[in-house]
Design a protein around this motif. Sequence first.
Motif, PDB file in Angstrom:
ATOM      1  N   ILE A   1       0.816  -1.204   0.000  1.00  0.00           N
ATOM      2  CA  ILE A   1       0.000   0.000   0.000  1.00  0.00           C
ATOM      3  C   ILE A   1       0.853   1.258   0.000  1.00  0.00           C
ATOM      4  O   ILE A   1       0.560   2.219  -0.714  1.00  0.00           O
ATOM      5  CB  ILE A   1      -0.949  -0.006   1.217  1.00  0.00           C
ATOM      6  CG1 ILE A   1      -1.941  -1.164   1.097  1.00  0.00           C
ATOM      7  CG2 ILE A   1      -1.704   1.319   1.319  1.00  0.00           C
ATOM      8  CD1 ILE A   1      -2.841  -1.313   2.295  1.00  0.00           C
ATOM      9  N   LYS A   2       1.921   1.265   0.785  1.00  0.00           N
ATOM     10  CA  LYS A   2       2.739   2.467   0.912  1.00  0.00           C
ATOM     11  C   LYS A   2       4.221   2.097   0.840  1.00  0.00           C
ATOM     12  O   LYS A   2       4.591   0.932   1.008  1.00  0.00           O
ATOM     13  CB  LYS A   2       2.441   3.186   2.231  1.00  0.00           C
ATOM     14  CG  LYS A   2       1.055   3.820   2.290  1.00  0.00           C
ATOM     15  CD  LYS A   2       0.932   4.735   3.484  1.00  0.00           C
ATOM     16  CE  LYS A   2      -0.433   5.419   3.504  1.00  0.00           C
ATOM     17  NZ  LYS A   2      -0.558   6.378   4.625  1.00  0.00           N
ATOM     18  N   PRO A   3       5.080   3.100   0.601  1.00  0.00           N
ATOM     19  CA  PRO A   3       6.519   2.830   0.589  1.00  0.00           C
ATOM     20  C   PRO A   3       7.021   2.417   1.963  1.00  0.00           C
ATOM     21  O   PRO A   3       6.441   2.776   2.992  1.00  0.00           O
ATOM     22  CB  PRO A   3       7.126   4.175   0.162  1.00  0.00           C
ATOM     23  CG  PRO A   3       6.010   4.958  -0.431  1.00  0.00           C
ATOM     24  CD  PRO A   3       4.763   4.496   0.270  1.00  0.00           C
ATOM     25  N   CYS A   4       8.110   1.677   1.963  1.00  0.00           N
ATOM     26  CA  CYS A   4       8.784   1.283   3.198  1.00  0.00           C
ATOM     27  C   CYS A   4      10.206   1.823   3.190  1.00  0.00           C
ATOM     28  O   CYS A   4      10.871   1.837   2.147  1.00  0.00           O
ATOM     29  CB  CYS A   4       8.832  -0.241   3.328  1.00  0.00           C
ATOM     30  SG  CYS A   4       7.246  -1.020   3.654  1.00  0.00           S
ATOM     31  N   TYR A   5      10.653   2.252   4.347  1.00  0.00           N
ATOM     32  CA  TYR A   5      12.049   2.651   4.489  1.00  0.00           C
ATOM     33  C   TYR A   5      12.913   1.399   4.520  1.00  0.00           C
ATOM     34  O   TYR A   5      12.575   0.403   5.173  1.00  0.00           O
ATOM     35  CB  TYR A   5      12.246   3.442   5.778  1.00  0.00           C
ATOM     36  CG  TYR A   5      13.690   3.683   6.122  1.00  0.00           C
ATOM     37  CD1 TYR A   5      14.407   4.699   5.502  1.00  0.00           C
ATOM     38  CD2 TYR A   5      14.351   2.885   7.049  1.00  0.00           C
ATOM     39  CE1 TYR A   5      15.744   4.928   5.806  1.00  0.00           C
ATOM     40  CE2 TYR A   5      15.685   3.094   7.366  1.00  0.00           C
ATOM     41  CZ  TYR A   5      16.374   4.115   6.738  1.00  0.00           C
ATOM     42  OH  TYR A   5      17.689   4.324   7.041  1.00  0.00           O
ATOM     43  N   VAL A   6      14.041   1.464   3.814  1.00  0.00           N
ATOM     44  CA  VAL A   6      14.973   0.335   3.786  1.00  0.00           C
ATOM     45  C   VAL A   6      16.388   0.880   3.907  1.00  0.00           C
ATOM     46  O   VAL A   6      16.798   1.745   3.122  1.00  0.00           O
ATOM     47  CB  VAL A   6      14.848  -0.489   2.486  1.00  0.00           C
ATOM     48  CG1 VAL A   6      15.873  -1.628   2.475  1.00  0.00           C
ATOM     49  CG2 VAL A   6      13.445  -1.055   2.335  1.00  0.00           C
ATOM     50  N   ASP A   7      17.124   0.386   4.884  1.00  0.00           N
ATOM     51  CA  ASP A   7      18.557   0.633   4.970  1.00  0.00           C
ATOM     52  C   ASP A   7      19.236  -0.570   4.330  1.00  0.00           C
ATOM     53  O   ASP A   7      19.189  -1.679   4.877  1.00  0.00           O
ATOM     54  CB  ASP A   7      18.990   0.803   6.424  1.00  0.00           C
ATOM     55  CG  ASP A   7      20.443   1.232   6.559  1.00  0.00           C
ATOM     56  OD1 ASP A   7      21.296   0.639   5.866  1.00  0.00           O
ATOM     57  OD2 ASP A   7      20.735   2.155   7.343  1.00  0.00           O
ATOM     58  N   LEU A   8      19.858  -0.376   3.184  1.00  0.00           N
ATOM     59  CA  LEU A   8      20.395  -1.495   2.418  1.00  0.00           C
ATOM     60  C   LEU A   8      21.625  -2.113   3.052  1.00  0.00           C
ATOM     61  O   LEU A   8      22.113  -3.149   2.584  1.00  0.00           O
ATOM     62  CB  LEU A   8      20.704  -1.039   0.991  1.00  0.00           C
ATOM     63  CG  LEU A   8      19.479  -0.564   0.186  1.00  0.00           C
ATOM     64  CD1 LEU A   8      19.900  -0.028  -1.169  1.00  0.00           C
ATOM     65  CD2 LEU A   8      18.469  -1.686   0.025  1.00  0.00           C
ATOM     66  N   THR A   9      22.138  -1.511   4.146  1.00  0.00           N
ATOM     67  CA  THR A   9      23.235  -2.154   4.880  1.00  0.00           C
ATOM     68  C   THR A   9      22.710  -3.168   5.891  1.00  0.00           C
ATOM     69  O   THR A   9      23.465  -4.038   6.336  1.00  0.00           O
ATOM     70  CB  THR A   9      24.089  -1.121   5.638  1.00  0.00           C
ATOM     71  OG1 THR A   9      23.342  -0.595   6.748  1.00  0.00           O
ATOM     72  CG2 THR A   9      24.515   0.012   4.728  1.00  0.00           C
ATOM     73  N   GLY A  10      21.444  -3.052   6.287  1.00  0.00           N
ATOM     74  CA  GLY A  10      20.909  -3.853   7.375  1.00  0.00           C
ATOM     75  C   GLY A  10      20.429  -5.219   6.905  1.00  0.00           C
ATOM     76  O   GLY A  10      19.562  -5.295   6.023  1.00  0.00           O
ATOM     77  N   PRO A  11      20.939  -6.298   7.456  1.00  0.00           N
ATOM     78  CA  PRO A  11      20.485  -7.628   7.042  1.00  0.00           C
ATOM     79  C   PRO A  11      18.987  -7.844   7.244  1.00  0.00           C
ATOM     80  O   PRO A  11      18.333  -8.492   6.412  1.00  0.00           O
ATOM     81  CB  PRO A  11      21.307  -8.573   7.933  1.00  0.00           C
ATOM     82  CG  PRO A  11      22.531  -7.802   8.270  1.00  0.00           C
ATOM     83  CD  PRO A  11      22.085  -6.378   8.386  1.00  0.00           C
ATOM     84  N   LEU A  12      18.427  -7.317   8.330  1.00  0.00           N
ATOM     85  CA  LEU A  12      16.997  -7.517   8.550  1.00  0.00           C
ATOM     86  C   LEU A  12      16.181  -6.708   7.535  1.00  0.00           C
ATOM     87  O   LEU A  12      15.154  -7.177   7.026  1.00  0.00           O
ATOM     88  CB  LEU A  12      16.627  -7.114   9.980  1.00  0.00           C
ATOM     89  CG  LEU A  12      15.337  -7.739  10.529  1.00  0.00           C
ATOM     90  CD1 LEU A  12      15.420  -9.250  10.534  1.00  0.00           C
ATOM     91  CD2 LEU A  12      15.054  -7.223  11.929  1.00  0.00           C
ATOM     92  N   TYR A  13      16.636  -5.500   7.215  1.00  0.00           N
ATOM     93  CA  TYR A  13      15.982  -4.726   6.165  1.00  0.00           C
ATOM     94  C   TYR A  13      16.027  -5.488   4.839  1.00  0.00           C
ATOM     95  O   TYR A  13      15.064  -5.493   4.062  1.00  0.00           O
ATOM     96  CB  TYR A  13      16.664  -3.371   5.992  1.00  0.00           C
ATOM     97  CG  TYR A  13      16.278  -2.318   6.996  1.00  0.00           C
ATOM     98  CD1 TYR A  13      14.995  -1.785   7.021  1.00  0.00           C
ATOM     99  CD2 TYR A  13      17.207  -1.826   7.908  1.00  0.00           C
ATOM    100  CE1 TYR A  13      14.643  -0.787   7.919  1.00  0.00           C
ATOM    101  CE2 TYR A  13      16.873  -0.829   8.816  1.00  0.00           C
ATOM    102  CZ  TYR A  13      15.586  -0.320   8.821  1.00  0.00           C
ATOM    103  OH  TYR A  13      15.247   0.661   9.719  1.00  0.00           O
ATOM    104  N   ALA A  14      17.162  -6.099   4.555  1.00  0.00           N
ATOM    105  CA  ALA A  14      17.303  -6.849   3.305  1.00  0.00           C
ATOM    106  C   ALA A  14      16.319  -8.010   3.247  1.00  0.00           C
ATOM    107  O   ALA A  14      15.716  -8.279   2.191  1.00  0.00           O
ATOM    108  CB  ALA A  14      18.739  -7.356   3.166  1.00  0.00           C
ATOM    109  N   GLN A  15      16.146  -8.697   4.371  1.00  0.00           N
ATOM    110  CA  GLN A  15      15.188  -9.812   4.391  1.00  0.00           C
ATOM    111  C   GLN A  15      13.773  -9.306   4.138  1.00  0.00           C
ATOM    112  O   GLN A  15      12.990  -9.915   3.407  1.00  0.00           O
ATOM    113  CB  GLN A  15      15.240 -10.538   5.736  1.00  0.00           C
ATOM    114  CG  GLN A  15      16.611 -11.010   6.176  1.00  0.00           C
ATOM    115  CD  GLN A  15      17.346 -11.805   5.114  1.00  0.00           C
ATOM    116  OE1 GLN A  15      16.818 -12.791   4.591  1.00  0.00           O
ATOM    117  NE2 GLN A  15      18.556 -11.386   4.785  1.00  0.00           N
TER     118      GLN A  15
END
Length: 768
Positions: free
Chosen positions: A695-709
Amino acid sequence: MSHLVPLGDTGWSVWRDVVLRTAGFPAAGLDRFAAPDCAATADALLAGDTGPEVFDKTLREAFAESSAVAGELAADPLLREAVTWQNPDMLIALDGLLRTDPQVRNVRRRKRELSLLRYWQRYCGKAETIGFFGPVCWGTFDTTRPGVRAVPGDALVHRRRVYFEAWALIAYADRLADDLAVRRWWAPALQPHLTVAGRELRWPLHPPIALTPVEALVLGACDGRTPAVELAQRLRDAGEVHSADDVYLLLDRWVERGQLSWGANLPVAPDAERVLAARIAAIDDEPVRAATAAEFGRLRAARDEVAAAAGDPDRLGAALAALNAGFTAVTGRPATRHSGQMYAARTVCYEETARDLEFQIGAAVVDALAEPLAVVLRTARWFTGEVAARCGDLFVELHEELAADGRPVRLADLWLLAQGTLVSPDGPIGLAGATLTARWAELFGLAELPEGQAELRLRAADLTGRVRELFPATRPGWPSARLHNPDVQLCAASPEAVERGDFLLVLGELHPASVAFDSAVLSPFHPDPAALRADLDADLGPVRLRVLWPDSFPRRTTRTTYALTGPADLQLGIDTAHGADVDRLVPATGVVVERTGDSLTAVFPDGARWPLMEVFATLLGALLLDAFKLLGAAAHTPRITIDRLVVARRTWRTTAGACGLGGHSDESARYLAVRRWRAATGLPERVFVKVGTEIKPCYVDLTGPLYAQSLCAMVDAALRTGPDVPVVVSELLPAPAESWVPDARGRGYVSELRLQITDPAEHLGALR
């Protein structure tokens, strides 16, 4: 003092009042799951500069650290309170994180960590107006000061209000109406778009329904004010019916046919509770009234306990559970709609809050904003004119079709025929939007830019002449199109940085031809809502035409309905709907559309004449936002900055199938896929990602493994729909360190300023 502050010498003005929308958790929280060292090791592995053993060890350590952070956040009372409001089922996941060993990351724990991350990034990274994790704050523009003044109070919020959701009270009132002893005291009414004329019931796009003499008497008397018991008594005394039961059976028959409503007629608004209480108080049968009032009182007391639980997540959870149980017990219905969804959940009640902050925005910001924003505003004026011209052609064409049989053209018929075309991508609004985007591309010279250029810097002074050529418009497309609502973010490390001139402005969405301040979310927290309405009258005139939205219309909810209602405002009934204000209601079947040359005018039953475009203005305001796009869907578009205003963030576009993030079997492969993708596309480390199935954009830190998952999981879900699901990435701007809104502890919060802009030009048909 005028409610308007001049935007330099542009002629445009910004309202002195301004809304600050903020996140409820500090922006620094976005970095809690970052892992730059892990990213560096992964990049080295992909470059062949290190071995898999080093990477595997670093990745395990990063996951262990993020798992520990997840456990810490799961115990945070503020996070637990926010989640309790939004999705109490999520507490099970939080409790599971607290019960289990963070070093044992089995499948269940991994899913729980991802769920927590999705909420956390929203609470820290988005300036949404919802509950205490998105509190409202009103301030002013004060050009007597140079910078920004921000004085936080001791707490995050200083005012809280808990309201029933209108859908819940409507469900409760419907249950009460099952008992004729209650319902007979409520006033039946025709559905708001219908009218009775003689012995005919008029309804859209169909021949009139012939009525018997009794039906005509009964339906004609259903005015929404007269209780059914009085209506029945009146008809029985006149000898038109044998008994009250005959009237009730007739009313039920027309309710079943969908042309009549017979219930509490509650508005889809925070005011629904007051209206229902008044309906119950008007029951002129003391035992029935007392029993009904007592039951409703218990439901209200349960809601009051929810309100009293603020700041105590455990007490809040228990109070919400008790309210939900009480609601289900008396209605037989679940206490949620769209349960478990992050953005769409609708519970029995909701909370609104005001941030504990005083602020003023000074001359430095106004001066920096004026010239570049005026460039965008001129295109918004042109856009409303282009929409008006294209819609005018459509309306004339439909009017000709409807007038071919020689009968007067009713607004109800034209509205129903027009609305499908209006929402179509190939309709007048979509085509106007495509033209707007093409002209912006020409203005910016996007076709001539080198591939991959990161930023385009322009000067407003250099654009003025070309803007006038590409977007020629001397006035807005309809009277209320004078007002626009841009969202502007101020990038600055602190108020002191603004004072030094160390800041940048970022334009978010611009809502053309819209009145954002007229909202049940925003205006109740203003120190003087009546003054807001007076300011609105000064710009647009004293009479507003409100569309009574059908229940199926998704953009009007309890929270987002109108709030600044004036004594002369009218309400237009266009379809079956709850909450008609019978003292203001004008059924669309009672309005005739007349043509004079190429001009169409809506003639109301009292003889009032409205430009047809203004009658459609509320619908257009809801639709124009999606079409007002400065840039097209190119694979890459640069950041575009006019003076000190970023009008477009740098953006990348791909698809779920092309990005390479889907279909990976383990956490290591997913993380490496994200790092490979980032390197190949030149993405910054911190971005917002909008997957087409979300529905909406999500913030992603591409260094973070959990963000990557989390990112890979969204892409996997999108691939189940198909490989062509779009994936849109935009740069993070402002960065967390540029969040100037402080709390009492000096922590910064993501925020945006919602402005209301007045066009100096008026439409020729302005309503005064």
